[in-house]
Design a protein around this motif. Structure first.
Motif, PDB file in Angstrom:
ATOM      1  N   HIS A  27      -3.165  -9.013   7.769  1.00 40.23           N
ATOM      2  CA  HIS A  27      -3.098 -10.116   6.817  1.00 40.23           C
ATOM      3  C   HIS A  27      -1.647 -10.313   6.381  1.00 40.23           C
ATOM      4  O   HIS A  27      -0.928  -9.338   6.131  1.00 40.23           O
ATOM      5  CB  HIS A  27      -3.988  -9.804   5.610  1.00 40.23           C
ATOM      6  N   PRO A  28      -1.171 -11.557   6.288  1.00 41.33           N
ATOM      7  CA  PRO A  28       0.224 -11.820   5.933  1.00 41.33           C
ATOM      8  C   PRO A  28       0.645 -11.206   4.590  1.00 41.33           C
ATOM      9  O   PRO A  28       1.774 -10.721   4.456  1.00 41.33           O
ATOM     10  CB  PRO A  28       0.303 -13.346   5.873  1.00 41.33           C
ATOM     11  N   GLU A  29      -0.244 -11.211   3.603  1.00 39.64           N
ATOM     12  CA  GLU A  29       0.105 -10.622   2.306  1.00 39.64           C
ATOM     13  C   GLU A  29       0.316  -9.118   2.420  1.00 39.64           C
ATOM     14  O   GLU A  29       1.193  -8.550   1.782  1.00 39.64           O
ATOM     15  CB  GLU A  29      -0.974 -10.930   1.277  1.00 39.64           C
ATOM     16  N   LYS A  30      -0.490  -8.471   3.238  1.00 41.05           N
ATOM     17  CA  LYS A  30      -0.360  -7.024   3.453  1.00 41.05           C
ATOM     18  C   LYS A  30       0.965  -6.724   4.149  1.00 41.05           C
ATOM     19  O   LYS A  30       1.664  -5.772   3.783  1.00 41.05           O
ATOM     20  CB  LYS A  30      -1.519  -6.528   4.298  1.00 41.05           C
ATOM     21  N   LYS A  31       1.327  -7.548   5.130  1.00 39.69           N
ATOM     22  CA  LYS A  31       2.588  -7.359   5.835  1.00 39.69           C
ATOM     23  C   LYS A  31       3.758  -7.487   4.873  1.00 39.69           C
ATOM     24  O   LYS A  31       4.666  -6.644   4.873  1.00 39.69           O
ATOM     25  CB  LYS A  31       2.723  -8.378   6.967  1.00 39.69           C
ATOM     26  N   ILE A  35       6.534  -4.664   3.900  1.00 44.75           N
ATOM     27  CA  ILE A  35       7.959  -4.919   4.102  1.00 44.75           C
ATOM     28  C   ILE A  35       8.728  -4.747   2.793  1.00 44.75           C
ATOM     29  O   ILE A  35       9.821  -4.186   2.764  1.00 44.75           O
ATOM     30  CB  ILE A  35       8.176  -6.323   4.711  1.00 44.75           C
ATOM     31  N   LYS A  36       8.146  -5.191   1.716  1.00 46.61           N
ATOM     32  CA  LYS A  36       8.816  -5.119   0.417  1.00 46.61           C
ATOM     33  C   LYS A  36       8.895  -3.687  -0.123  1.00 46.61           C
ATOM     34  O   LYS A  36       9.938  -3.276  -0.634  1.00 46.61           O
ATOM     35  CB  LYS A  36       8.079  -6.005  -0.588  1.00 46.61           C
ATOM     36  N   THR A  37       7.802  -2.924  -0.014  1.00 43.32           N
ATOM     37  CA  THR A  37       7.766  -1.621  -0.664  1.00 43.32           C
ATOM     38  C   THR A  37       8.070  -0.434   0.255  1.00 43.32           C
ATOM     39  O   THR A  37       8.734   0.511  -0.170  1.00 43.32           O
ATOM     40  CB  THR A  37       6.384  -1.372  -1.308  1.00 43.32           C
ATOM     41  N   LEU A  38       7.599  -0.468   1.476  1.00 41.41           N
ATOM     42  CA  LEU A  38       7.720   0.710   2.337  1.00 41.41           C
ATOM     43  C   LEU A  38       8.882   0.658   3.325  1.00 41.41           C
ATOM     44  O   LEU A  38       9.485   1.691   3.614  1.00 41.41           O
ATOM     45  CB  LEU A  38       6.417   0.933   3.106  1.00 41.41           C
ATOM     46  N   VAL A  39       9.164  -0.518   3.849  1.00 48.75           N
ATOM     47  CA  VAL A  39      10.211  -0.616   4.875  1.00 48.75           C
ATOM     48  C   VAL A  39      11.563  -0.107   4.367  1.00 48.75           C
ATOM     49  O   VAL A  39      12.258   0.602   5.103  1.00 48.75           O
ATOM     50  CB  VAL A  39      10.305  -2.058   5.428  1.00 48.75           C
ATOM     51  N   PRO A  40      11.954  -0.374   3.123  1.00 46.84           N
ATOM     52  CA  PRO A  40      13.242   0.167   2.666  1.00 46.84           C
ATOM     53  C   PRO A  40      13.295   1.703   2.666  1.00 46.84           C
ATOM     54  O   PRO A  40      14.374   2.288   2.712  1.00 46.84           O
ATOM     55  CB  PRO A  40      13.364  -0.366   1.240  1.00 46.84           C
ATOM     56  N   LEU A  41      12.153   2.354   2.642  1.00 47.64           N
ATOM     57  CA  LEU A  41      12.106   3.811   2.633  1.00 47.64           C
ATOM     58  C   LEU A  41      12.080   4.407   4.038  1.00 47.64           C
ATOM     59  O   LEU A  41      12.216   5.620   4.195  1.00 47.64           O
ATOM     60  CB  LEU A  41      10.864   4.282   1.870  1.00 47.64           C
ATOM     61  N   MET A  42      11.903   3.565   5.048  1.00 43.39           N
ATOM     62  CA  MET A  42      11.781   4.027   6.431  1.00 43.39           C
ATOM     63  C   MET A  42      13.144   4.137   7.097  1.00 43.39           C
ATOM     64  O   MET A  42      14.078   3.428   6.737  1.00 43.39           O
ATOM     65  CB  MET A  42      10.965   3.032   7.253  1.00 43.39           C
ATOM     66  N   PRO A  43      13.210   4.995   8.130  1.00 40.49           N
ATOM     67  CA  PRO A  43      14.431   5.001   8.951  1.00 40.49           C
ATOM     68  C   PRO A  43      14.549   3.660   9.693  1.00 40.49           C
ATOM     69  O   PRO A  43      13.547   2.996   9.967  1.00 40.49           O
ATOM     70  CB  PRO A  43      14.193   6.131   9.951  1.00 40.49           C
ATOM     71  N   LYS A  44      15.755   3.274   9.999  1.00 36.42           N
ATOM     72  CA  LYS A  44      16.005   1.990  10.680  1.00 36.42           C
ATOM     73  C   LYS A  44      15.228   1.871  11.992  1.00 36.42           C
ATOM     74  O   LYS A  44      14.787   0.784  12.352  1.00 36.42           O
ATOM     75  CB  LYS A  44      17.500   1.816  10.972  1.00 36.42           C
ATOM     76  N   SER A  45      15.023   2.982  12.668  1.00 33.31           N
ATOM     77  CA  SER A  45      14.339   2.939  13.962  1.00 33.31           C
ATOM     78  C   SER A  45      12.861   2.570  13.838  1.00 33.31           C
ATOM     79  O   SER A  45      12.233   2.192  14.813  1.00 33.31           O
ATOM     80  CB  SER A  45      14.472   4.293  14.668  1.00 33.31           C
ATOM     81  N   ARG A  46      12.285   2.668  12.648  1.00 31.67           N
ATOM     82  CA  ARG A  46      10.870   2.359  12.442  1.00 31.67           C
ATOM     83  C   ARG A  46      10.638   1.003  11.769  1.00 31.67           C
ATOM     84  O   ARG A  46       9.514   0.519  11.740  1.00 31.67           O
ATOM     85  CB  ARG A  46      10.221   3.431  11.564  1.00 31.67           C
ATOM     86  N   GLN A  47      11.651   0.410  11.245  1.00 34.19           N
ATOM     87  CA  GLN A  47      11.501  -0.813  10.461  1.00 34.19           C
ATOM     88  C   GLN A  47      11.139  -2.025  11.300  1.00 34.19           C
ATOM     89  O   GLN A  47      10.335  -2.861  10.874  1.00 34.19           O
ATOM     90  CB  GLN A  47      12.775  -1.103   9.676  1.00 34.19           C
TER      91      GLN A  47
END
Length: 68
Positions: A27-31, A35-47
């Protein structure tokens, strides 16, 4: 009784399940939430995975809150 090893049975055209050729997506809202909350915490290779994942409005979200 069914003898499925008989040549006549093997040659019969058996209905096979249809393979789906389209991506299911999320679902677009879930994506956007991910992206807003978890992606900044991930390594660049996983984003990039989360930026590229397909979306669909028709997906049943398993984590959706039940409506009362």
């Amino acid at each position: 009784m069914l003898d499925f090893l008989k040549l006549s049975f093997i040659k019969k055209d058996i209905d096979k399940p249809q393979q789906k050729n389209e991506l299911r997506g999320i679902h677009p809202e879930k994506k956007q939430s991910i992206i807003k909350t978890l992606v900044p915490l991930m390594p660049k290779s996983r984003q990039q995975f989360w930026f590229d994942i397909p979306t669909s409005d028709t997906v049943n979200d398993l984590y959706e809150e039940p409506e009362n």
